[in-house]
Design an enzyme around this catalytic site. Structure first.
Site, PDB file in Angstrom:
ATOM      1  N   ASP A  30      28.179 -17.682  -8.481  1.00 15.49           N
ATOM      2  CA  ASP A  30      29.033 -17.181  -9.561  1.00 15.49           C
ATOM      3  C   ASP A  30      28.528 -15.844 -10.111  1.00 15.49           C
ATOM      4  OD1 ASP A  30      31.001 -19.498  -9.943  1.00 15.49           O
ATOM      5  OD2 ASP A  30      29.042 -20.485  -9.917  1.00 15.49           O
ATOM      6  N   ASP A  87      32.936 -13.357 -13.658  1.00 18.12           N
ATOM      7  CA  ASP A  87      33.615 -14.303 -12.771  1.00 18.12           C
ATOM      8  C   ASP A  87      33.890 -15.545 -13.617  1.00 18.12           C
ATOM      9  OD1 ASP A  87      34.593 -15.570 -10.398  1.00 18.12           O
ATOM     10  OD2 ASP A  87      32.696 -16.655 -10.289  1.00 18.12           O
ATOM     11  N   GLU A 142      37.473 -10.908 -12.849  1.00 18.18           N
ATOM     12  CA  GLU A 142      38.318 -11.432 -11.769  1.00 18.18           C
ATOM     13  C   GLU A 142      39.584 -12.030 -12.369  1.00 18.18           C
ATOM     14  OE1 GLU A 142      38.023 -14.987  -8.583  1.00 18.18           O
ATOM     15  OE2 GLU A 142      36.310 -13.596  -8.596  1.00 18.18           O
TER      16      GLU A 142
END
Length: 185
Positions: free
Chosen positions: A157, A27, A85
């Site tokens: 996160d 992420d 991501e």
């Protein structure tokens, strides 16, 4: 010398044994980059490690730290595949640029491992893990804990990174089912 003949084809029951695959989820963020490592064996997904790379200082120092820390994660956990991501559009161009650079630093840190990298939108990841593309961060955290059977709290996160890895595990399984169905036709 043995009279036994070695066969290049494994016995049928061994051929069907699920292969364990290690996936690193990322992420990206310019201040906090989450990472999560899972192992997938058949329909079972287990957490291996997770955490956050926290950076401060000048932007170039942040990028250097993300690169170095992510390279250490890859060397230590040796993933077979990576899920990251995809950057979404920001209203603020400067923020979008910095996020894209942080994402690039994380991706480049994985190149030495020479493993495939898969990209997923935040909506796709949330849909795969929570069942709703507009899920809140807290919902993602809870579902990641439930799916992986983790009792400890997971930072947002790191949970997002584990969610990316879980999403990719689901995608892998779907592709495998389609591949097997195509072979039978």
């Amino acid at each position: 010398m043995s009279g036994r003949v070695e066969s290049p084809v494994p016995p049928p029951h061994l051929d069907r044994a699920p292969r364990c695959v290690r996936i690193l989820g990322i992420d990206p963020g310019s201040q906090i980059t989450g990472f999560g490592v899972v192992e997938v064996s058949g329909s079972r997904t287990a957490a291996v490690e997770w955490g956050s790379i926290r950076t401060d200082g000048e932007h170039s120092d942040r990028l250097r730290n993300i690169f170095a820390a992510m390279a250490r994660v890859v060397r230590e956990f040796k993933p077979a595949e990576i899920a990251i991501e995809r950057v979404f559009l920001h209203r603020n161009a400067d923020s979008a640029l910095k996020l894209g650079q942080a994402r690039a630093a994380a991706i480049c840190a994985t190149f030495e491992a020479d493993v495939p990298i898969y990209e997923y939108s935040a909506r796709h990841i949330k849909q795969a893990v929570v069942g709703r593309g507009g899920a809140e961060k807290e919902q993602v955290q809870r579902m990641v804990q439930m799916i992986l059977g983790v009792r400890d709290a997971i930072e947002p996160d790191a949970a997002d990174a584990l969610a990316a890895a879980i999403c990719h595990a689901h995608e892998r399984a779907a592709r495998e089912l389609l591949r097997n169905a195509a072979v039978k036709i």
